[in-house]
Design a protein around this motif. Sequence first.
Motif, PDB file in Angstrom:
ATOM      1  N   PHE A   1       0.863  -1.180   0.000  1.00  0.00           N
ATOM      2  CA  PHE A   1       0.000   0.000   0.000  1.00  0.00           C
ATOM      3  C   PHE A   1       0.900   1.232   0.000  1.00  0.00           C
ATOM      4  O   PHE A   1       1.976   1.213   0.606  1.00  0.00           O
ATOM      5  CB  PHE A   1      -0.887   0.055   1.245  1.00  0.00           C
ATOM      6  N   ALA A   2       0.469   2.292  -0.653  1.00  0.00           N
ATOM      7  CA  ALA A   2       1.070   3.614  -0.471  1.00  0.00           C
ATOM      8  C   ALA A   2       0.073   4.433   0.334  1.00  0.00           C
ATOM      9  O   ALA A   2      -1.091   4.554  -0.049  1.00  0.00           O
ATOM     10  CB  ALA A   2       1.363   4.268  -1.811  1.00  0.00           C
ATOM     11  N   VAL A   3       0.527   4.975   1.462  1.00  0.00           N
ATOM     12  CA  VAL A   3      -0.386   5.564   2.433  1.00  0.00           C
ATOM     13  C   VAL A   3      -0.014   7.017   2.698  1.00  0.00           C
ATOM     14  O   VAL A   3       1.166   7.345   2.916  1.00  0.00           O
ATOM     15  CB  VAL A   3      -0.342   4.771   3.759  1.00  0.00           C
ATOM     16  N   ASP A   4      -1.005   7.900   2.664  1.00  0.00           N
ATOM     17  CA  ASP A   4      -0.800   9.315   2.936  1.00  0.00           C
ATOM     18  C   ASP A   4      -0.230   9.525   4.341  1.00  0.00           C
ATOM     19  O   ASP A   4      -0.489   8.741   5.257  1.00  0.00           O
ATOM     20  CB  ASP A   4      -2.134  10.060   2.798  1.00  0.00           C
ATOM     21  N   GLY A   5       0.533  10.600   4.504  1.00  0.00           N
ATOM     22  CA  GLY A   5       1.181  10.869   5.771  1.00  0.00           C
ATOM     23  C   GLY A   5       0.234  11.115   6.926  1.00  0.00           C
ATOM     24  O   GLY A   5       0.625  10.986   8.093  1.00  0.00           O
ATOM     25  N   ASN A   6      -1.008  11.462   6.651  1.00  0.00           N
ATOM     26  CA  ASN A   6      -1.978  11.704   7.720  1.00  0.00           C
ATOM     27  C   ASN A   6      -2.653  10.429   8.214  1.00  0.00           C
ATOM     28  O   ASN A   6      -3.483  10.482   9.121  1.00  0.00           O
ATOM     29  CB  ASN A   6      -3.052  12.699   7.259  1.00  0.00           C
ATOM     30  N   VAL A   7      -2.322   9.324   7.594  1.00  0.00           N
ATOM     31  CA  VAL A   7      -2.846   8.035   8.042  1.00  0.00           C
ATOM     32  C   VAL A   7      -1.787   7.383   8.920  1.00  0.00           C
ATOM     33  O   VAL A   7      -0.652   7.186   8.501  1.00  0.00           O
ATOM     34  CB  VAL A   7      -3.180   7.117   6.850  1.00  0.00           C
ATOM     35  N   SER A   8      -2.152   7.055  10.145  1.00  0.00           N
ATOM     36  CA  SER A   8      -1.189   6.535  11.115  1.00  0.00           C
ATOM     37  C   SER A   8      -1.469   5.082  11.470  1.00  0.00           C
ATOM     38  O   SER A   8      -2.615   4.624  11.438  1.00  0.00           O
ATOM     39  CB  SER A   8      -1.232   7.375  12.406  1.00  0.00           C
ATOM     40  N   ASN A   9      -0.394   4.398  11.812  1.00  0.00           N
ATOM     41  CA  ASN A   9      -0.468   3.031  12.349  1.00  0.00           C
ATOM     42  C   ASN A   9      -0.954   2.017  11.326  1.00  0.00           C
ATOM     43  O   ASN A   9      -1.501   0.972  11.686  1.00  0.00           O
ATOM     44  CB  ASN A   9      -1.365   2.983  13.590  1.00  0.00           C
ATOM     45  N   PHE A  10      -0.756   2.297  10.047  1.00  0.00           N
ATOM     46  CA  PHE A  10      -1.189   1.385   8.994  1.00  0.00           C
ATOM     47  C   PHE A  10      -0.123   0.311   8.828  1.00  0.00           C
ATOM     48  O   PHE A  10       1.046   0.603   8.597  1.00  0.00           O
ATOM     49  CB  PHE A  10      -1.380   2.138   7.681  1.00  0.00           C
ATOM     50  N   ARG A  11      -0.523  -0.947   8.927  1.00  0.00           N
ATOM     51  CA  ARG A  11       0.406  -2.070   8.818  1.00  0.00           C
ATOM     52  C   ARG A  11      -0.144  -3.082   7.821  1.00  0.00           C
ATOM     53  O   ARG A  11      -1.346  -3.356   7.788  1.00  0.00           O
ATOM     54  CB  ARG A  11       0.624  -2.719  10.183  1.00  0.00           C
ATOM     55  N   VAL A  12       0.746  -3.630   7.034  1.00  0.00           N
ATOM     56  CA  VAL A  12       0.348  -4.574   5.993  1.00  0.00           C
ATOM     57  C   VAL A  12       0.465  -5.997   6.522  1.00  0.00           C
ATOM     58  O   VAL A  12       1.446  -6.360   7.162  1.00  0.00           O
ATOM     59  CB  VAL A  12       1.231  -4.400   4.731  1.00  0.00           C
TER      60      VAL A  12
END
Length: 554
Positions: A520-531
């Motif tokens: 995933f490519a995740v915007d900087g305002n999204v936190s704690n995203f884990r694959v």
Amino acid sequence: MRRRTLGRDDVSTGTDPRERIRTSAESASDGRDLPTRREVLAGVGSASAALVAGCSTTLGTGPDPTLRIGTLRPPVTLDPIEAESIGSEQTVERVFEGLYAYGERTDIVPAIADGEPQYENDRREAVIELDDRARFQNGRDVVAEDVVYSFEAPLEEDAPTAWRVDPIGSVEAVDERTVRLSLSEPYPALEHALTHPIVPKEEREDDRETFATDPVGAGPYEVASFSAEKKATLRRWDDYWGEPVPEIGRVTMAYVEFPMTQLTSLRTNRNDAIEPVSPRIVDDVESVANATVKRREGYTSFYFGFNLNEGPTTDPRVREAISYCIDLEKAVGEFIEPMGERQYGPLPPRVAEEWDMPTGEWAEFANEKNAERAQQLFREADEASGQLRILTTMDPKHKELGEALAGGLRDAGHGALVVSKPESSFLERYVSGSERDYSMFVGEVSGTPDPDSFLYPTFHENAEGTTNGTFYREDAVMERLTNARETRDRERRRRLYEEAIARLLEDRVCLPICSYENSFAVDGNVSNFRVHPISQVNPRLAWENGVVTVGDGS
């Protein structure tokens, strides 16, 4: 937290498991420049005014944050019994619960089940109590009859999910909150089967067509709207009975056709995340879109499958000729790396290594491109005319691989046509066995750490017409694939799989291509995203130790 680990079946690295989780959960892109970098940057810089004008950020929307994901994998159906594409399974995973779910890695933790299975009769029977809080989104309790139905319906309907549950001989409702699963033979992959989503019997049987687009599940999200192969929007079910409860109030999985458009959608805040990340844009995500690439080695592989039911590819000389028509090392380097790697057998490298498979021997079956040798074999098979049809989805990676093979066939003097279809049409055609639909297809398998998840649904004759589009019918291979899922002796299973794979490669039932990371490519305002390593678990928005948040998480 109530959920607790029951067992593990993952790759051992010889290090502390907690450290492996921390070090492998997420890694940034490796920073290598791709040949298309200039084109990518130029394309993003010239994004159309119409697209920009139509975009509005979804970030920081207050107490009920939203998350929008642009995906190359559109959901086709929301019925767990019929779901077989990754896009469908990823959406289904948010709406439904299984008896068990995957934990931090590939460990199994209770979901609808209240604790561990109680095994009896030399592990031939498993008694499972249901959590007395579990209920569906219409308020009805989840009862044992729903569990029985969920495991029996795939078999009765000959559904694409049948292969996962058919080793379970019977499922019985002991009482309203207790089920008993009985096995006629040992089934070492049982714990993976126990993650199968539980559906409400009454509601699905009342109107299956409506259920496929507006289902009732027992998971943390319910369906707000759904348009097949375009978009699914889910809203958090605030009366969710389980835990943990996600922070994200609304999540949308929206189909995006091209990687360039994905990257543009990140830059303009049209989407907060995109998946999977194309090799074409991976090196430019952080500089262009102020986002971070989250990636994790998983259990997804690509292959060219041959139609052994009808047409010229029933001749092994034709299949061998085709194997000389493409340089797969080059194709993987151009279209897949650095987001995946070459593989030489039907198992991804991660699974092959864990099972100590002879990958070096598998590599010897791979031919280098040789147009002259291909022409000779085509002549020997009296197959020097006509047009071979290569069936793919609309996924750019699939189409690129298909075009690379078609180009090689033309170099060898043979006609070739790449036929790219929307996901639902592809899923119907690649298992038809009809020469009119395909001579070859680009297949994609997302499995688990167990080899059964790659081999049985892809090659066993029992799965023909549902998940098996090769129609290979060698009795010795079928026997080995069956026996391997009916013994708990790991070394015997390994030998059976090794023998079956050698024959599959020798007979050129498929041409293995590569494995592909979950990304995933995740915007900087999204936190704690884990694959997560299991594809359908993504996007994981809540787990035992945390939740994904947007903005300040308020």
